[in-house]
Enzyme design. Sequence first.
Site, PDB file in Angstrom:
ATOM      1  N   HIS A  29      26.247  14.881  53.200  1.00  0.00           N
ATOM      2  CA  HIS A  29      26.534  13.605  52.942  1.00  0.00           C
ATOM      3  C   HIS A  29      27.809  13.198  53.509  1.00  0.00           C
ATOM      4  CE1 HIS A  29      26.001   9.928  50.503  1.00  0.00           C
ATOM      5  NE2 HIS A  29      27.204  10.059  50.533  1.00  0.00           N
ATOM      6  N   TYR A  30      28.693  13.924  53.185  1.00  0.00           N
ATOM      7  CA  TYR A  30      30.415  13.458  53.570  1.00  0.00           C
ATOM      8  C   TYR A  30      30.611  13.879  55.013  1.00  0.00           C
ATOM      9  CZ  TYR A  30      30.521  12.098  48.878  1.00  0.00           C
ATOM     10  OH  TYR A  30      30.357  11.517  47.462  1.00  0.00           O
ATOM     11  N   HIS A  31      30.003  15.021  55.519  1.00  0.00           N
ATOM     12  CA  HIS A  31      30.203  14.997  56.923  1.00  0.00           C
ATOM     13  C   HIS A  31      29.749  14.092  57.552  1.00  0.00           C
ATOM     14  CE1 HIS A  31      30.093  18.187  60.239  1.00  0.00           C
ATOM     15  NE2 HIS A  31      29.087  17.126  60.723  1.00  0.00           N
TER      16      HIS A  31
END
Length: 721
Positions: free
Chosen positions: A345-347
């Site tokens: 997700h944060y990637h």
Amino acid sequence: MQSTSFTPQLLSKFLANLAEQAEHIKAHYSEDADTKATEAHAVFRAGTIFPEMKKAEEWVESGSGSMNEGIDASVFEVLNLDYSGLTKVKRAYDIGDYYMALEELMNYYRSRTHGLNPNVDLSSVTPTANELRWADYALRENDYRFYVNNYYDAAAGENVPYSYKSKSGDGIDWTIWPTGEQEQRYQLHRHQWMVPQAKTYYSSQDEKYALNWIEVYGDWIKQNPKPEQGTDVTNHASWRPLDVAARLIDQCALLEYYQQSESVTIEWLTEVLKHLDEHANHIMNNYSADSNHRITQAQAVTFAGMLFPELKNAAAWKTSGTGVLGDAVTSEYFPDGWLKDGDLHYHISGIEDFRVSLDVAQRNGEESRFSSGYVESMRKMTDVVMNMIYPDYTVPNMADTRRATWTARVLQRNLTNYYNLFPDNEQMRWMATAGAEGTIPETKVKTFPDGGYYVMRTGWTVADMMMVLQNTPDGPSEQWHRQYDNNTFELWVKGRNFFPDSGCFSYGGTSSSNADRRKYAASTAHNTVTLDNKNVSSDGKMLKQFSKSGSGHSYQALVLENPSYEGLTHRRTIFMVDDKFYVILDEAYGSAAGTVNLNFNITEGTDAQVVYDTSEGGFHTAFADGNNLLVRTRASKSGAYVQKTGFVSYNINQTAERKAYQLNLEKTADEPVVRYATVLLPTSDASAEEVSITLGDWSETGSSVRVQVGGVSYPALSYTL
């Protein structure tokens, strides 16, 4: 003045009348502050425009002393009055005419066309159905039900946001905390309903939305003052730098939607600008040391500098934001392209922060602030995303990714952005266009040993199957988004995920303080091996990747290992055989004693669709669409088959029950190893399949297993280190 009708006699009368009016106003200023300011400004202007009049100096002195009463001139402290677009503002300010200076500032914002924001396209503003709902829920008449990142009040109805109406009156209570989750507090202060409301205003021109923005944000400003420097800003609920960054990025867009609103007064414009300046400075002085937080914070500071060049600190923001981004584009990622936070997700979000920051710089003539290698640094990051997406454009539910938040449309939009960054990547083009253009990727096994993710697929279409494994170098103590899940996996076949990760369910707090988060993060909630149902430690690594072929058969193999406990190491070898089925060889070896658990958490389904096969050490599915799976396990010794009630969450505060089970083996201290071999066979009809498994010899440097599937005996599947 050139008119022949304007005679000396008429001029004399005009000047006498002007003097009479100026003197009358000066002697009878209103007691109302706003009215007095307007009157005083008229007197001041008479003195400055007609300096030849006998009492001009008195008018200037009287007007300047009264017209600025009640005017908040502090906005001039944050403006760069030498900026070319503020020439008229500066001219009025220099003669002390703050009233006119603010009028010119409003005119400047009403007409400005610079500051090109990639997040705003005023040529096409169409709020979605959800955005329209969130815009209305936030109104006073709907009890200030502010949309906060999918936190909903179930008691009020389906997908209805919580109310933040004060219990003691009709105002807003920003301390209301319905769920008790820390993340909800943080997310509230990101004001996620304000851009949807602004878009709704722009498309409808209904001033109630502008008035609500002014009321609500104005109230937030009063009730949530910025903490003094030197205080603990990191954990402050309303001024944590990450949440300030999210607010600031949206604030950079709001004025564009409300640019022509009659409700936006000079006073409100100056308030917004002052607090935008305050936000950017606060972030710049309190960057996170590392992580995805730092990337988003730098994006926000960059946006403020690019989109508000007339503010005094804009140059410093541009230098700071782009500088941090230029460092983070390499420092926050492993050499294999994975974000060090270890969460997809944060990637993906990090890539977008980098990309859109470059975009806003390009649109505003500041591209040179980014190095020539900035874009190329993102190539491996985008490659990670392309390889991690399932063929039906869903994503693994691992760690904090929350599968439901990533729709196919959003993923394809991101893939299109990646192709635009790297137009030489024809495989990315194929993914971005769902196969309509470009070249289909050929890679079947993709390893990311630094990030700890591994992909084994038979192909890239919805007719294929794909396994994603996770064995990361860091655990929850090093990376907050991580779980106790090393050596877990998901298996996707033709659009069905047969082993979806349990997800996170609860985002706030830590695993030690949040019981829900602890439950979903537990090792037993994942498809991995545990000892006495305790959580594994993490220092995962890949020992080997290889392939073998011969005698009409072939397989791809990965050997992964994790030192899960003191005295017990879990080695998992995965064989993808003939692109037809998988075999997992699990070895728990070392001096530890206790109950070794092989945990499986299965896809959702009714009792008729997902069936335990206790005597066979596995299960099978019987879905009517013919997309099914047969699972069989053979252990190195007799053990117990334990049925469990599992759970799976694809989004915050949403969960479903599912079946789960363990295969438990008792291990003694003098027993070097216990082993399991599991066949995962995709099939249309599990009842028609037969599987047999025979474990071969084992040593710490190698092992083997033989399987017979569908009457076919396969050569030994083995590895040697």
